[in-house]
Write a protein that holds these residues in place. Structure first.
Motif, PDB file in Angstrom:
ATOM      1  N   VAL A   1       0.840  -1.200   0.000  1.00  0.00           N
ATOM      2  CA  VAL A   1       0.000   0.000   0.000  1.00  0.00           C
ATOM      3  C   VAL A   1       0.876   1.251   0.000  1.00  0.00           C
ATOM      4  CG1 VAL A   1      -1.613   1.363   1.386  1.00  0.00           C
ATOM      5  CG2 VAL A   1      -2.013  -1.066   1.039  1.00  0.00           C
ATOM      6  N   ARG A   2       1.899   1.248   0.821  1.00  0.00           N
ATOM      7  CA  ARG A   2       2.809   2.391   0.890  1.00  0.00           C
ATOM      8  C   ARG A   2       3.438   2.659  -0.487  1.00  0.00           C
ATOM      9  NH1 ARG A   2       4.923   0.966   5.376  1.00  0.00           N
ATOM     10  NH2 ARG A   2       6.516  -0.366   4.482  1.00  0.00           N
ATOM     11  N   GLU A   3       3.886   1.610  -1.162  1.00  0.00           N
ATOM     12  CA  GLU A   3       4.503   1.761  -2.480  1.00  0.00           C
ATOM     13  C   GLU A   3       3.494   2.239  -3.521  1.00  0.00           C
ATOM     14  OE1 GLU A   3       6.318  -1.996  -3.348  1.00  0.00           O
ATOM     15  OE2 GLU A   3       7.866  -1.727  -1.797  1.00  0.00           O
ATOM     16  N   GLU A   4       2.289   1.662  -3.511  1.00  0.00           N
ATOM     17  CA  GLU A   4       1.264   2.081  -4.473  1.00  0.00           C
ATOM     18  C   GLU A   4       0.890   3.536  -4.292  1.00  0.00           C
ATOM     19  OE1 GLU A   4      -0.339   0.687  -7.181  1.00  0.00           O
ATOM     20  OE2 GLU A   4       1.178  -0.856  -6.991  1.00  0.00           O
ATOM     21  N   LEU A   5       0.714   3.966  -3.044  1.00  0.00           N
ATOM     22  CA  LEU A   5       0.349   5.356  -2.792  1.00  0.00           C
ATOM     23  C   LEU A   5       1.471   6.306  -3.188  1.00  0.00           C
ATOM     24  CD1 LEU A   5      -1.523   5.056   0.613  1.00  0.00           C
ATOM     25  CD2 LEU A   5      -2.514   5.444  -1.654  1.00  0.00           C
TER      26      LEU A   5
ATOM     27  N   GLU B   1      -6.696  11.056  -7.748  1.00  0.00           N
ATOM     28  CA  GLU B   1      -7.542  10.846  -8.932  1.00  0.00           C
ATOM     29  C   GLU B   1      -7.183   9.578  -9.712  1.00  0.00           C
ATOM     30  OE1 GLU B   1      -4.018  13.252 -10.050  1.00  0.00           O
ATOM     31  OE2 GLU B   1      -5.544  13.513  -8.512  1.00  0.00           O
ATOM     32  N   VAL B   2      -5.974   9.075  -9.570  1.00  0.00           N
ATOM     33  CA  VAL B   2      -5.561   7.866 -10.296  1.00  0.00           C
ATOM     34  C   VAL B   2      -5.762   6.583  -9.483  1.00  0.00           C
ATOM     35  CG1 VAL B   2      -3.894   9.123 -11.718  1.00  0.00           C
ATOM     36  CG2 VAL B   2      -3.143   8.065  -9.594  1.00  0.00           C
ATOM     37  N   LEU B   3      -6.105   6.710  -8.210  1.00  0.00           N
ATOM     38  CA  LEU B   3      -6.222   5.528  -7.355  1.00  0.00           C
ATOM     39  C   LEU B   3      -7.243   4.500  -7.845  1.00  0.00           C
ATOM     40  CD1 LEU B   3      -5.755   6.977  -3.780  1.00  0.00           C
ATOM     41  CD2 LEU B   3      -4.149   5.611  -5.116  1.00  0.00           C
TER      42      LEU B   3
ATOM     43  N   ALA C   1      -6.239  -2.127 -11.722  1.00  0.00           N
ATOM     44  CA  ALA C   1      -5.120  -2.842 -12.344  1.00  0.00           C
ATOM     45  C   ALA C   1      -4.429  -3.752 -11.335  1.00  0.00           C
ATOM     46  CB  ALA C   1      -4.136  -1.845 -12.941  1.00  0.00           C
ATOM     47  N   LEU C   2      -4.258  -3.269 -10.123  1.00  0.00           N
ATOM     48  CA  LEU C   2      -3.608  -4.053  -9.080  1.00  0.00           C
ATOM     49  C   LEU C   2      -4.413  -5.301  -8.742  1.00  0.00           C
ATOM     50  CD1 LEU C   2      -1.343  -4.342  -6.992  1.00  0.00           C
ATOM     51  CD2 LEU C   2      -2.681  -2.867  -5.484  1.00  0.00           C
TER      52      LEU C   2
ATOM     53  N   ALA D   1       1.775  -9.512  -6.578  1.00  0.00           N
ATOM     54  CA  ALA D   1       0.610  -8.713  -6.202  1.00  0.00           C
ATOM     55  C   ALA D   1      -0.339  -9.456  -5.265  1.00  0.00           C
ATOM     56  CB  ALA D   1      -0.134  -8.266  -7.457  1.00  0.00           C
ATOM     57  N   TYR D   2       0.095 -10.601  -4.741  1.00  0.00           N
ATOM     58  CA  TYR D   2      -0.772 -11.415  -3.869  1.00  0.00           C
ATOM     59  C   TYR D   2      -1.323 -10.618  -2.686  1.00  0.00           C
ATOM     60  CZ  TYR D   2       2.871 -11.597  -0.357  1.00  0.00           C
ATOM     61  OH  TYR D   2       3.785 -11.245   0.596  1.00  0.00           O
ATOM     62  N   TRP D   3      -0.539  -9.679  -2.182  1.00  0.00           N
ATOM     63  CA  TRP D   3      -0.917  -8.927  -0.988  1.00  0.00           C
ATOM     64  C   TRP D   3      -2.168  -8.086  -1.219  1.00  0.00           C
ATOM     65  CZ3 TRP D   3      -1.343  -3.757  -1.552  1.00  0.00           C
ATOM     66  CH2 TRP D   3      -0.697  -3.190  -2.649  1.00  0.00           C
ATOM     67  N   ALA D   4      -2.493  -7.799  -2.473  1.00  0.00           N
ATOM     68  CA  ALA D   4      -3.613  -6.912  -2.781  1.00  0.00           C
ATOM     69  C   ALA D   4      -4.941  -7.637  -2.952  1.00  0.00           C
ATOM     70  CB  ALA D   4      -3.303  -6.112  -4.044  1.00  0.00           C
ATOM     71  N   ALA D   5      -4.941  -8.957  -2.878  1.00  0.00           N
ATOM     72  CA  ALA D   5      -6.191  -9.699  -3.018  1.00  0.00           C
ATOM     73  C   ALA D   5      -7.162  -9.259  -1.920  1.00  0.00           C
ATOM     74  CB  ALA D   5      -5.924 -11.198  -2.930  1.00  0.00           C
TER      75      ALA D   5
END
Length: 68
Positions: free
Chosen positions: A10-14, A21-23, A29-30, A41-45
């Motif tokens: 989450v820290r990296e994505e933010l 506006e792009v979130l 996509a994530l 990307a398993y952590w984002a499930a």
């Protein structure tokens, strides 16, 4: 299970997003990567994004039950 990968992701994505506006598109996509073939990307499930769109405010009473 440790939540450290989630917090790191989450820290990296933010940090990479640069603005709110792009979130929604980045999250879409994530999640596609998380449920696809990307093992990183398993952590984002199961993640989701809830925010108040300034152009369409949430209902005042029971916002999670209203017409979003």
């Amino acid at each position: 299970m440790s939540c450290a990968p989630f917090h790191r992701g989450v820290r990296e994505e933010l940090a990479d997003a640069g603005g709110a506006e792009v979130l929604p598109l980045r999250l879409q996509a994530l999640r596609g990567r998380a449920y696809g073939a990307d093992p990183d990307a398993y952590w984002a499930a199961g993640t989701g994004l809830v925010w108040e769109d300034p152009a369409r405010p949430l209902p005042d009473d029971e916002p999670l039950q209203g017409d979003l």
